[in-house]
Enzyme design. Sequence first.
Site, PDB file in Angstrom:
ATOM      1  N   ASP A  16       0.833  -1.196   0.000  1.00 34.03           N
ATOM      2  CA  ASP A  16       0.000   0.000   0.000  1.00 34.03           C
ATOM      3  C   ASP A  16       0.873   1.255   0.000  1.00 34.03           C
ATOM      4  O   ASP A  16       1.841   1.342   0.755  1.00 34.03           O
ATOM      5  CB  ASP A  16      -0.861  -0.031   1.278  1.00 34.03           C
TER       6      ASP A  16
ATOM      7  N   GLU B 187      14.488 -15.258   0.312  1.00 37.10           N
ATOM      8  CA  GLU B 187      14.918 -16.287   1.266  1.00 37.10           C
ATOM      9  C   GLU B 187      13.934 -17.443   1.312  1.00 37.10           C
ATOM     10  O   GLU B 187      14.252 -18.523   1.797  1.00 37.10           O
ATOM     11  CB  GLU B 187      14.949 -15.707   2.697  1.00 37.10           C
TER      12      GLU B 187
HETATM   13  C1  GLC Z   1      -4.328   2.980  -0.700  1.00 34.86           C
HETATM   14  C2  GLC Z   1      -5.559   2.133  -0.530  1.00 34.86           C
HETATM   15  C3  GLC Z   1      -6.684   3.007  -0.073  1.00 34.86           C
HETATM   16  C4  GLC Z   1      -6.298   3.629   1.248  1.00 34.86           C
HETATM   17  C5  GLC Z   1      -4.958   4.367   1.136  1.00 34.86           C
HETATM   18  C6  GLC Z   1      -4.398   4.679   2.491  1.00 34.86           C
HETATM   19  O1  GLC Z   1      -4.487   3.913  -1.700  1.00 34.86           O
HETATM   20  O2  GLC Z   1      -5.847   1.473  -1.727  1.00 34.86           O
HETATM   21  O3  GLC Z   1      -7.881   2.293   0.054  1.00 34.86           O
HETATM   22  O4  GLC Z   1      -7.284   4.543   1.655  1.00 34.86           O
HETATM   23  O5  GLC Z   1      -3.991   3.583   0.507  1.00 34.86           O
HETATM   24  O6  GLC Z   1      -3.941   3.516   3.110  1.00 34.86           O
END
Ligand code: GLC
Length: 554
Positions: A225, A274
């Site tokens: 993310d 790993e």
């Molecule tokens: C990414 C995720 C989204 C979230 C953001 C903050 O863009 O896809 O859903 O709100 O990160 O974590």
Amino acid sequence: MTQHVTDTVATRTPAEASGRPEWWRDAVIYQVYPRSFADSNGDGIGDLPGIRARLPYLNELGVDAVWLSPFYASPQADGGYDVADYRAVDPMFGTLTDADDLIRDAHALGLRIIVDLVPNHCSNQHEWFRQALREGPGSPLRGRFHFRPGKGADGELPPNDWESIFGGPAWTRVTEPDGSPGEWYLHLFAPEQPDFNWDHPAVHDEFRSILRFWLDMGIDGFRVDVAHGLVKAAGLPDVGHDGQVKLLGTQAVPYFDQDGVHEIYRSWRRVLDEYPGERIAVAEAWTPTVERSALYLRPDELHQAFNFDYLGTGWNAAELRDVIDRSLSAMNAVHAPATWVLSNHDVVRHSTRLAGGDAARGLRRARAATLLMLALPGSAYVYQGEELGLPEVVDLPDEVRQDPAFFRSSGQDGTRDGCRVPLPWSGQAPPFGFGPAEQGPSWLPQPADWGRLTVAAQQGDGASTLEFYRRALAVRREHPALGAGRRITWLDGPEGVLAFRRDSGSGSFVCTVNLTGSPVALPTPGTLLLATADVEPGAPTTVLPADCAVWWSV
Ligand code: GLC
Ligand code: CA
């Protein structure tokens, strides 16, 4: 006939050379948004046992892997992207044992599991952040986040001009343990999501350990993310102009796509390597150019990155051809597979996005867009419910909405709830088999007319979107020229039509897409494999209806 080959690199990867393609290079990966997939215990919220029970459905659909959006312990200020404990399952979703069972059952079916990893920020309920607040200014725990004194006579102004992606300042002022107004902390997203300070070695150690925790559980990969956000420019300089960065945006700003992130991914790659099998990481990286995105995919970094340029391209032949060419060249240059995606949990569903206000046209285009996507070399992402042709739910009442962007909106549309409505599985009334009870709750209300869109209603109906996806994925598996490889050969066609050939050792294949609003006659390239509308192959030409895609074997 003129042909243009999109291919910048002729060499092959070691696995390709040895004839064993790496699974992720052409995998179809299905995104599950756990809250909205299937609810096993009737509380109105989807959960891990619900997903586990539906694994046979995903297997029959014909996908290779399942990516699960976060199911970790979280107060759910941002749908679980605010993690309080990276090694725990939130009770709302189940237990670690449920996760273990899910992974085991998936593997028994030959499905891989990819979990979401949220390293840019945690929840304000994460133990480190709570301790940092308790310990006060200058404490070692504050060093793991970005705490700063404010500007102005009394520190009443934020430390710099950065804005939150969800609207408002990216800084929130805390009250110190002695009750006085104190320092500010950085949160690029909601105030409940404090950003980690990746200059701190403890943060690096912690995340390598979290990687190992889930790798030891047997998962096959991570979706990273906000992969572009971890490192901030030294000194946290002002952006210097207004203009808030939108979700999936591409502006160059001092808090995104800093060169320092790559060292982090090199160290993660060493951890992934790993482990036996091919454990992968896919970056959610919003960068100014596809070339910048490719840097995350150098051979010693991550494996894939979402192609948001592609997702953001409209129903336009010239623009799609351009983004396909640019994506293939940028990815080929670093030996990474291109990826293709049309929908996810952050954007308006593509059957609505491409509709231009006409739902039937939207569904026609959505299916054609899917055939196009699945014919391209690389890996494709499918978001839960697109295989049912679900539209965006655009009329949710304000009081049921949960997207934090909706409440803080200042320019951000804040409508991510409309693509997160729980899936309809069966029956004629809500919750349409989402939960076990006939009239049980669902955390977001489903439209009353979704009875015609349930899995049960579409199953076995050859004209349904679900059966269309099943056939497309089955054909893609049978024909290695689809998905695999790294090049396409464009064929000439009239304006508004895309036509290209894919070749492999075991056969060739042509994809034709009519993006115009009228029927178009094209030379018949071979034997029809699959079409998104009624197409009668003719000789020497075949008429493609408006907004229709066809696969041909040649
Ligand atoms: C990414 C995720 C989204 C979230 C953001 C903050 O863009 O896809 O859903 O709100 O990160 O974590
Ligand atoms: Ca539940």
